[in-house]
Design an enzyme around this catalytic site. Sequence first.
Site, PDB file in Angstrom:
ATOM      1  N   TYR A 231       0.522  -8.016  -1.713  1.00 13.60           N
ATOM      2  CA  TYR A 231      -0.591  -7.324  -1.074  1.00 13.60           C
ATOM      3  C   TYR A 231      -1.872  -8.026  -1.537  1.00 13.60           C
ATOM      4  O   TYR A 231      -2.417  -7.729  -2.598  1.00 13.60           O
ATOM      5  CB  TYR A 231      -0.598  -5.827  -1.437  1.00 13.60           C
ATOM      6  CG  TYR A 231      -1.786  -5.086  -0.878  1.00 13.60           C
ATOM      7  CD1 TYR A 231      -2.165  -5.252   0.453  1.00 13.60           C
ATOM      8  CD2 TYR A 231      -2.537  -4.228  -1.671  1.00 13.60           C
ATOM      9  CE1 TYR A 231      -3.263  -4.591   0.958  1.00 13.60           C
ATOM     10  CE2 TYR A 231      -3.631  -3.555  -1.167  1.00 13.60           C
ATOM     11  CZ  TYR A 231      -3.989  -3.747   0.152  1.00 13.60           C
ATOM     12  OH  TYR A 231      -5.078  -3.094   0.659  1.00 13.60           O
TER      13      TYR A 231
ATOM     14  N   ASP B 221       1.085  -8.506   3.224  1.00 11.95           N
ATOM     15  CA  ASP B 221      -0.240  -8.368   3.842  1.00 11.95           C
ATOM     16  C   ASP B 221      -1.155  -9.378   3.160  1.00 11.95           C
ATOM     17  O   ASP B 221      -1.578  -9.170   2.024  1.00 11.95           O
ATOM     18  CB  ASP B 221      -0.745  -6.935   3.657  1.00 11.95           C
ATOM     19  CG  ASP B 221      -2.143  -6.736   4.222  1.00 11.95           C
ATOM     20  OD1 ASP B 221      -2.736  -7.704   4.736  1.00 11.95           O
ATOM     21  OD2 ASP B 221      -2.643  -5.597   4.130  1.00 11.95           O
TER      22      ASP B 221
ATOM     23  N   GLU C 243       0.824  -1.215   0.000  1.00  9.17           N
ATOM     24  CA  GLU C 243       0.000   0.000   0.000  1.00  9.17           C
ATOM     25  C   GLU C 243       0.863   1.271   0.000  1.00  9.17           C
ATOM     26  O   GLU C 243       0.627   2.205   0.765  1.00  9.17           O
ATOM     27  CB  GLU C 243      -1.007   0.007   1.160  1.00  9.17           C
ATOM     28  CG  GLU C 243      -2.174  -0.953   0.923  1.00  9.17           C
ATOM     29  CD  GLU C 243      -3.410  -0.565   1.734  1.00  9.17           C
ATOM     30  OE1 GLU C 243      -4.234   0.194   1.207  1.00  9.17           O
ATOM     31  OE2 GLU C 243      -3.543  -1.023   2.876  1.00  9.17           O
TER      32      GLU C 243
END
Length: 257
Positions: free
Chosen positions: A104, A145, A34
Amino acid sequence: MRIATWNVNSLRVRLPQVLEWLAGSAVDVLAMQETKLVDADFPTEAFTALGYQVLFSGQKTYNGVALLARAPGTAVLTDIPGFEDPPRRVLAATLAGLRVVNLYVPNGQAVDSEKYHYKLRWLAALRDWLSEEARQHPRLVVLGDFNIAPEDRDVHDPAAWVGSVHVSEPERRALRAVQELGLLDVFRRFEQPPGTYSWWDYRMLAFRRNQGLRIDLVLASAALAATCTACVIDRAPRKAERPSDHAPVVADFTPPP
DNA sequence: ATGGTGGGCAGCCCA
């Protein structure tokens, strides 16, 4: 060798915190998610000044991943091969004798939403790709993540979360299918304090109440996991002014023989 | 109590 993952939730906002954290944490490889920066805006010089090489795959407003490393990266991939996916969620490179895959994973929004089904499709494509990566690279680390808490002990209140996105059985099954390629969750190779999480909602004083989830993971191939000497979640950056909602996860490995 | 807070970019989307 110290390897870390951190969802920074806007590298533009978080850059001073990332630089401060790097200065005090002796990290050799940092995977960020991010970043929310187009490649032209990536703050390369801020990291090269600290002795890091940078790789990044960014976009405007959302997503974006980056890798910092003491050594240059080769065989860089920014997509799951053959999987059409405009969001910038993947950055793989071979560096310092390791294959590193920074992810991600899609959030999924809510169970049965269109974004949830996209998340499951994405994870299936990931598994197929990683089976090939695992075959080619005995020393493989897949980190980032994952937007999935692997087990109930990774959830502050499993009863409140049951069936929800991040803990639902199809998501956990998809994560297990990735781990069944021989990738071990190195955090669980060590004794850990109960209630250790990597993400806390900005709302409802969730961090102060430790109402979190462990959704940021470091998965390592068996050969690499055998050389892992520690894995911790560093809560300190979550206590800063204007923090990311995620804390960094840090894993230590002995060098290859 | 289905809210709340934060980032990014323009009144919302996304987490």
